[in-house]
Write a protein that holds these residues in place. Sequence first.
Motif, mmCIF file in Angstrom:
data_model
loop_
_atom_site.group_PDB
_atom_site.id
_atom_site.type_symbol
_atom_site.label_atom_id
_atom_site.label_comp_id
_atom_site.label_asym_id
_atom_site.label_seq_id
_atom_site.Cartn_x
_atom_site.Cartn_y
_atom_site.Cartn_z
ATOM 1 N N ALA A 54 -3.965 18.319 74.424
ATOM 2 C CA ALA A 54 -5.240 17.849 74.974
ATOM 3 C C ALA A 54 -5.055 17.321 76.395
ATOM 4 N N LYS A 55 -3.977 16.597 76.635
ATOM 5 C CA LYS A 55 -3.722 16.039 77.974
ATOM 6 C C LYS A 55 -3.390 17.157 78.977
ATOM 7 N N GLU A 56 -2.644 18.169 78.526
ATOM 8 C CA GLU A 56 -2.341 19.291 79.423
ATOM 9 C C GLU A 56 -3.612 20.050 79.795
ATOM 10 N N GLN A 57 -4.510 20.222 78.842
ATOM 11 C CA GLN A 57 -5.788 20.890 79.130
ATOM 12 C C GLN A 57 -6.604 20.073 80.123
ATOM 13 N N ARG A 58 -6.637 18.772 79.931
ATOM 14 C CA ARG A 58 -7.403 17.901 80.847
ATOM 15 C C ARG A 58 -6.779 17.935 82.240
ATOM 16 N N ALA A 59 -5.452 17.934 82.331
ATOM 17 C CA ALA A 59 -4.782 17.999 83.631
ATOM 18 C C ALA A 59 -5.106 19.318 84.330
ATOM 19 N N ALA A 60 -5.153 20.413 83.581
ATOM 20 C CA ALA A 60 -5.493 21.710 84.161
ATOM 21 C C ALA A 60 -6.924 21.703 84.687
ATOM 22 N N GLU A 61 -7.845 21.096 83.940
ATOM 23 C CA GLU A 61 -9.238 20.995 84.396
ATOM 24 C C GLU A 61 -9.330 20.191 85.686
ATOM 25 N N LEU A 62 -8.613 19.073 85.744
ATOM 26 C CA LEU A 62 -8.638 18.229 86.941
ATOM 27 C C LEU A 62 -8.051 18.969 88.151
ATOM 28 N N ARG A 63 -6.943 19.695 87.933
ATOM 29 C CA ARG A 63 -6.357 20.464 89.038
ATOM 30 C C ARG A 63 -7.350 21.499 89.555
ATOM 31 N N LYS A 64 -8.059 22.135 88.635
ATOM 32 C CA LYS A 64 -9.038 23.147 89.018
ATOM 33 C C LYS A 64 -10.170 22.513 89.825
ATOM 34 N N MET A 65 -10.618 21.339 89.394
ATOM 35 C CA MET A 65 -11.699 20.638 90.117
ATOM 36 C C MET A 65 -11.250 20.215 91.505
ATOM 37 N N ILE A 66 -10.008 19.815 91.630
ATOM 38 C CA ILE A 66 -9.471 19.382 92.924
ATOM 39 C C ILE A 66 -9.184 20.574 93.824
ATOM 40 N N GLY A 67 -8.899 21.724 93.221
ATOM 41 C CA GLY A 67 -8.596 22.914 94.008
ATOM 42 C C GLY A 67 -7.114 23.226 94.075
ATOM 43 N N ILE A 68 -6.368 22.633 93.191
ATOM 44 C CA ILE A 68 -4.931 22.925 93.153
ATOM 45 C C ILE A 68 -4.735 24.189 92.324
#
Length: 190
Positions: A54-68
């Motif tokens: 769950a934390k890895e999925q959330r980190a991936a979502e945040l990276r996508k939102m930031i543009g990483i």
Amino acid sequence: MMEDTKFSQGDDASLYPKLAEDVAPDVEDDVNDYQTELVKIEDEIATLKQVLTAKEQRAAELRKMIGITPLSQLKAELNKVQSTQAYQKTSETLKNAGQATASVFSSFGSSMSSKFSEMKNSNTYKSFEEKMEGVGSTIMRRDSGSNKAKVQGRERVGSVNSGDGLSGTNDQPVVQQPVTTGTTDNDLPI
């Protein structure tokens, strides 16, 4: 007193004699405790895996939102690795090895070049070269003689007239004849 002892049923039963009535209940309790603890630990592991996913999925979502992007992540990881002391030592070692290898090949090339120069100036090479020139000129004479015969043969073939009188022009069929040179393989020097 040895008569009262019994051996356990395990692999090393002959090494450790045990009293049946004193040991059996304690071993069963220990096994039950271990099994209970194992079940709890396996449940915790499963829960931790779910939380990590769950934390890895959330980190991936945040990276996508930031543009990483994954590529930029890879570059960042590579920069981290390149800044480590182990990487720098390995890089330096490989660089030195590459330079040493280049030096070896360079000296090998120079050595081979000088050896070829020495060989070319040797009497044996010159003798071999003269023999090869003689064979080459013999082949050229033979080849030029057969070319003359072929040219002469073509002229003869081109002038043959079948006499069937097709339209009175040079559109007449040409009869080709085999060309012989007059030399055989036995005439060549060995």
